[in-house]
Design an enzyme around this catalytic site. Sequence first.
Site, PDB file in Angstrom:
ATOM      1  N   ASP A 186       0.860  -1.181   0.000  1.00  0.00           N
ATOM      2  CA  ASP A 186       0.000   0.000   0.000  1.00  0.00           C
ATOM      3  C   ASP A 186       0.897   1.231   0.000  1.00  0.00           C
ATOM      4  O   ASP A 186       1.756   1.380   0.871  1.00  0.00           O
ATOM      5  CB  ASP A 186      -0.908   0.008   1.235  1.00  0.00           C
ATOM      6  CG  ASP A 186      -1.828   1.219   1.236  1.00  0.00           C
ATOM      7  OD1 ASP A 186      -2.399   1.513   0.166  1.00  0.00           O
ATOM      8  OD2 ASP A 186      -1.956   1.869   2.277  1.00  0.00           O
ATOM      9  N   GLU A 271      -1.587  -0.926  -6.185  1.00  0.00           N
ATOM     10  CA  GLU A 271      -2.710  -0.220  -6.779  1.00  0.00           C
ATOM     11  C   GLU A 271      -2.196   0.632  -7.921  1.00  0.00           C
ATOM     12  O   GLU A 271      -1.109   1.200  -7.840  1.00  0.00           O
ATOM     13  CB  GLU A 271      -3.358   0.707  -5.733  1.00  0.00           C
ATOM     14  CG  GLU A 271      -4.360   0.011  -4.874  1.00  0.00           C
ATOM     15  CD  GLU A 271      -4.979   0.959  -3.857  1.00  0.00           C
ATOM     16  OE1 GLU A 271      -6.194   1.100  -3.847  1.00  0.00           O
ATOM     17  OE2 GLU A 271      -4.215   1.563  -3.079  1.00  0.00           O
ATOM     18  N   ASP A 352      -2.948   1.333   7.029  1.00  0.00           N
ATOM     19  CA  ASP A 352      -2.212   1.000   5.810  1.00  0.00           C
ATOM     20  C   ASP A 352      -1.952  -0.505   5.703  1.00  0.00           C
ATOM     21  O   ASP A 352      -1.918  -1.060   4.613  1.00  0.00           O
ATOM     22  CB  ASP A 352      -0.891   1.767   5.758  1.00  0.00           C
ATOM     23  CG  ASP A 352      -1.109   3.271   5.669  1.00  0.00           C
ATOM     24  OD1 ASP A 352      -2.184   3.680   5.190  1.00  0.00           O
ATOM     25  OD2 ASP A 352      -0.210   4.031   6.089  1.00  0.00           O
TER      26      ASP A 352
END
Length: 368
Positions: A186, A271, A352
């Site tokens: 992340d 991501e 996170d």
Amino acid sequence: MANKAYKFRLYPTKKQEQLLAKTFGCVRFVYNKMLAERKEMYEQFKDDKEMLKKQKFPTPAKYKKEFAWLKEVDSLALANAQLHLQKAYKSFFSGRAEFPKFKSRKARQSYTTNVVNGNIMLLDGYIKLPKLKLVKIKQHREIPPHHIIKSCTVSRTKTGQYYISVLTEYEHQPIQKEVQAVVGLDFSMNGLFVDSEEGKKTNYPRFYRQALEKLAKEQRILSRRNKGSNRWHKQRLKVAKLHEKIANQRKDFLHKESHKLPKRYDCVVIEDLNMKGMSQALNFGKSVADNAWGMFTTFLQYKLEGQGKKLIKINKWFPSSKTCSSCGQVKEKLSLSERVFQCECGLVIDRDWNASINIKNEGLRLLA
Ligand SMILES: [Zn+2]
């Protein structure tokens, strides 16, 4: 076939520096000349696409008649200026970029030259380059013998350091590894990332953060100086030097961290973030705009792929932060200030870390 670039510091003599300055200047001159002509042509025929297609584009050879001094520099550098312009044009016409801009004297100074008939060669402590002959080089790493040099880009930084980036091509067909160990990362706002396995935060080294603070201080001093004065010039150089140092530190750090992950994992899930949109939306300004995350993921991707491993990018709209990694419930709201994720099912976890586990799980789902 795969490509790999190697960057080395160059130490030209005074005379070579003069020729380099001339080459940078000629490349910029030719690029701008060609661009000006193309621009005119575009304005004239932009409503008639067929006519526009028929127009012949200017070449560097054309200017050599008119401007004889262009013959003094590496002609391949000028040919590459034409190629760079063509590429910029293509990007414009395919809608991927804006209309090419003129190159300013203040922009990064560089030129690219190609290997033709042994004109470029690495010799002991020197590199042979067209027109320049032998230039001293600090070759801190060997280029493997099965790599073939294709082209070189010589550049000068704002503080007057010279570098050469040597682009090589080599035969490479990595065997696809079976995916066993998977990790989710992340992106973290005040570090680099948090990983799904241990919830460990990977943060920039202390000396790097201190250098950033020093830069901010020196920039404040610069803003108080009278623009154009001697002291302003001196301070500007100081700031430029710090910028270069920080950029190098950041790059080293990102290389190191992206090197560690393929050693432990067969697949990394991240991501697909749009940093430009993100920095605007969250208003963090420069810290994200310098795009360390983008650089990191690029390094990570080629390091993984080089070993037959995978980088999976998941959709940026996937609710990685709002989803409970234990029961799967998705929260409607989660403000940025909530650093701990708490769920009705009883899960209490670092925000996170929770997100990185969700990212990993989404990657596993895509893999299956
Ligand atoms: Zn839950």
